[in-house]
Design a protein around this motif. Structure first.
Motif, short mmCIF file in Angstrom:
data_model
loop_
_atom_site.label_atom_id
_atom_site.label_comp_id
_atom_site.label_asym_id
_atom_site.label_seq_id
_atom_site.Cartn_x
_atom_site.Cartn_y
_atom_site.Cartn_z
N ILE A 93 34.95 45.10 24.24
CA ILE A 93 35.59 43.88 24.73
C ILE A 93 34.58 43.14 25.59
CG2 ILE A 93 37.43 42.90 26.16
CD1 ILE A 93 39.04 45.46 25.63
N ARG A 94 34.42 41.85 25.30
CA ARG A 94 33.56 41.00 26.14
C ARG A 94 34.46 40.23 27.09
NH1 ARG A 94 31.04 37.70 21.37
NH2 ARG A 94 33.27 37.76 20.93
N PHE A 95 34.34 40.56 28.37
CA PHE A 95 35.27 40.07 29.36
C PHE A 95 34.55 39.31 30.47
CE2 PHE A 95 37.52 41.29 33.45
CZ PHE A 95 38.50 40.31 33.35
N GLY A 96 35.13 38.19 30.89
CA GLY A 96 34.52 37.39 31.94
C GLY A 96 35.50 37.05 33.05
N SER A 97 34.98 36.92 34.27
CA SER A 97 35.82 36.59 35.42
C SER A 97 34.96 36.00 36.53
CB SER A 97 36.51 37.86 35.94
OG SER A 97 37.11 37.63 37.20
N PRO A 98 35.54 35.12 37.36
CA PRO A 98 34.84 34.68 38.57
C PRO A 98 34.67 35.85 39.53
CG PRO A 98 36.74 33.28 38.09
CD PRO A 98 36.87 34.49 37.24
N LEU A 106 39.26 44.10 40.18
CA LEU A 106 38.84 44.42 38.82
C LEU A 106 38.11 45.76 38.66
CD1 LEU A 106 37.83 40.98 37.26
CD2 LEU A 106 39.78 42.43 36.70
N PRO A 107 37.24 46.16 39.59
CA PRO A 107 36.56 47.45 39.38
C PRO A 107 37.53 48.61 39.15
CG PRO A 107 35.47 46.23 41.11
CD PRO A 107 36.72 45.45 40.77
N LYS A 108 38.58 48.69 39.96
CA LYS A 108 39.55 49.77 39.79
C LYS A 108 40.31 49.61 38.48
CE LYS A 108 43.47 52.03 42.07
NZ LYS A 108 44.36 52.03 43.25
N LEU A 109 40.67 48.37 38.13
CA LEU A 109 41.38 48.12 36.89
C LEU A 109 40.54 48.56 35.68
CD1 LEU A 109 43.41 45.02 35.86
CD2 LEU A 109 41.56 45.78 34.39
N LEU A 110 39.25 48.18 35.69
CA LEU A 110 38.36 48.52 34.58
C LEU A 110 38.18 50.03 34.48
CD1 LEU A 110 35.65 45.73 34.95
CD2 LEU A 110 37.60 45.79 33.39
N ALA A 111 38.10 50.69 35.63
CA ALA A 111 37.95 52.15 35.63
C ALA A 111 39.19 52.81 35.04
CB ALA A 111 37.70 52.65 37.05
N ASN A 112 40.37 52.34 35.43
CA ASN A 112 41.61 52.90 34.89
C ASN A 112 41.72 52.68 33.39
OD1 ASN A 112 42.39 53.74 37.43
ND2 ASN A 112 43.66 51.95 37.85
N ILE A 122 33.63 47.97 27.70
CA ILE A 122 33.87 46.64 28.28
C ILE A 122 32.56 46.05 28.76
CG2 ILE A 122 35.10 45.31 30.03
CD1 ILE A 122 37.23 47.46 30.05
N GLU A 123 32.20 44.90 28.22
CA GLU A 123 31.01 44.18 28.66
C GLU A 123 31.45 43.09 29.63
OE1 GLU A 123 29.05 42.73 25.17
OE2 GLU A 123 29.18 44.67 24.14
N MET A 124 31.05 43.22 30.88
CA MET A 124 31.52 42.33 31.94
C MET A 124 30.54 41.20 32.19
SD MET A 124 34.01 42.04 34.16
CE MET A 124 34.17 40.54 35.12
N ARG A 125 31.10 39.99 32.37
CA ARG A 125 30.29 38.81 32.68
C ARG A 125 30.92 38.07 33.85
NH1 ARG A 125 28.90 34.12 28.20
NH2 ARG A 125 28.15 32.49 29.61
N SER A 271 44.54 42.86 27.65
CA SER A 271 45.21 41.72 28.28
C SER A 271 46.48 42.17 29.00
CB SER A 271 45.54 40.65 27.24
OG SER A 271 44.36 40.13 26.65
N LYS A 272 47.23 43.08 28.38
CA LYS A 272 48.46 43.60 29.01
C LYS A 272 48.12 44.33 30.31
CE LYS A 272 51.12 43.98 24.73
NZ LYS A 272 51.73 44.90 23.75
N HIS A 273 47.02 45.09 30.30
CA HIS A 273 46.60 45.79 31.52
C HIS A 273 46.25 44.78 32.61
CE1 HIS A 273 46.49 49.54 29.28
NE2 HIS A 273 46.10 50.17 30.38
N LEU A 274 45.56 43.70 32.24
CA LEU A 274 45.20 42.67 33.21
C LEU A 274 46.43 42.03 33.83
CD1 LEU A 274 42.26 40.82 31.41
CD2 LEU A 274 42.10 42.07 33.56
N ILE A 275 47.36 41.65 32.97
CA ILE A 275 48.57 40.97 33.44
C ILE A 275 49.34 41.87 34.40
CG2 ILE A 275 50.83 40.08 32.72
CD1 ILE A 275 49.43 39.19 30.10
N LYS A 276 49.53 43.12 34.03
CA LYS A 276 50.28 44.06 34.86
C LYS A 276 49.60 44.24 36.22
CE LYS A 276 52.24 48.76 34.76
NZ LYS A 276 51.60 49.30 35.96
N ALA A 277 48.28 44.42 36.20
CA ALA A 277 47.54 44.66 37.45
C ALA A 277 47.59 43.46 38.38
CB ALA A 277 46.10 45.03 37.13
N PHE A 278 47.41 42.25 37.83
CA PHE A 278 47.42 41.05 38.66
C PHE A 278 48.80 40.79 39.26
CE2 PHE A 278 43.25 40.02 37.06
CZ PHE A 278 42.71 39.22 38.06
N ARG A 279 49.83 41.00 38.46
CA ARG A 279 51.18 40.76 38.98
C ARG A 279 51.56 41.77 40.07
NH1 ARG A 279 54.21 38.90 33.32
NH2 ARG A 279 53.31 36.81 33.34
#
Length: 284
Positions: A93-98, A106-112, A122-125, A271-279
């Motif tokens: 997955i190529r993923f980008g974020s500010p 995000l570090p904890k989310l990506l680790a989980n 996951i390739e982070m940008r 994407s589902k993991h991102l949504i759950k973590a942010f909420r």
């Protein structure tokens, strides 16, 4: 007695949020559906679990007993489901974020996520939101998190921008405010300057950084205050507001963008993991 998992999940969410509307958002149910599930759970156990206090609720003595068991039941249930749902996704997955989020949650989310799906890379940008959005649009990134840029994306959370300060900071009315901000292309900076100017507060930008860690260091040193998202404020700093003489800043939208050229099960799962973590993090 049959304690349904869905009811227990709603019960623990309400015990935490103390409000039916907020609970509904967390568990993706309407307020009336939350009330109905709690009522059915109370009928099942034969005890009242919550007392109403204005617009909020609090656990009764019986509710306080059940909450400990409910949390254990849900933990065991979720672990069992995870153990039986063997990860079968693989790929990248190529993923980008500010940086607002790459240095925060995000570090904890990506680790989980990596622990759950070890065969997915996951390739982070890390870039500004406008760069991330453009990269997703042309297929250079599969998934991107942006601030405020919602066209074609999904608003997944709301994160207020706040004034972060050293705990000993006190705003002095006749003294120029020392301000630390991101670079000129950051919308948080624009919001902060507009707010101060409208409030008639004199300020001087004494520290400019592209790094959230740089801003936080300047604030911790008592060198300046800084406008940052609420979820990035560490516990050793304080948040200033209107009661301190500072203007209220806007609430930032966290927007998820997914590539339309490379849809996949991996991207949907991530994407589902991102949504759950942010909420969960922002309480949205």
């Amino acid at each position: 007695m049959n304690l349904q998992i869905d009811y227990l999940r709603t019960f623990t969410a309400l015990a935490d949020a103390k409000n039916f509307t907020k609970t509904g958002k967390q568990v993706n149910l309407s307020q009336s559906a939350v009330s109905m599930q709690i009522k059915r759970l109370e009928n099942e156990v034969g005890k009242k679990l919550f007392d109403r206090v204005g617009k909020t609720v609090r656990l009764t003595a019986e509710g306080s007993i059940l909450i400990k068991y409910a949390q254990r039941i849900l933990k065991e249930h979720d672990e069992a489901v995870a153990a039986l749902s063997k990860p079968n996704l693989e790929g990248s997955i190529r993923f980008g974020s500010p940086e607002h989020y790459t240095s925060g949650m995000l570090p904890k989310l990506l680790a989980n996520f990596s622990n759950s799906y070890p065969e997915v890379t996951i390739e982070m940008r890390c870039e500004n939101s406008d760069v991330i959005k453009a990269a997703v649009d042309v297929g250079e990134l599969d998934v991107g998190i942006c601030t405020q840029i919602s066209e074609g994306g999904q608003v997944i959370a709301h994160d207020p921008v706040v004034w972060a300060a050293n705990p000993e900071f006190v705003l002095q009315k006749h003294k120029t405010l020392a301000l630390a901000t991101f670079e000129e292309d950051c919308i948080f900076r624009s919001w902060a300057l507009e707010g101060l100017e409208k409030a008639g507060i004199e300020y001087k930008i004494v520290y400019v950084s592209r790094s959230i860690s740089g801003l936080l260091d300047s604030v911790k040193a008592g060198f300046a205050i800084a406008p940052i998202i609420g979820s990035n404020v560490p516990p050793d700093l304080k948040i200033l507001g209107i009661e301190d003489g500072l203007p209220i800043l806007p609430v930032s939208n966290v927007v998820l963008h997914k590539s339309k050229t490379n849809p996949s099960e991996i991207i949907d799962c991530f994407s589902k993991h991102l949504i759950k973590a942010f909420r969960e993090k922002t309480g949205s």
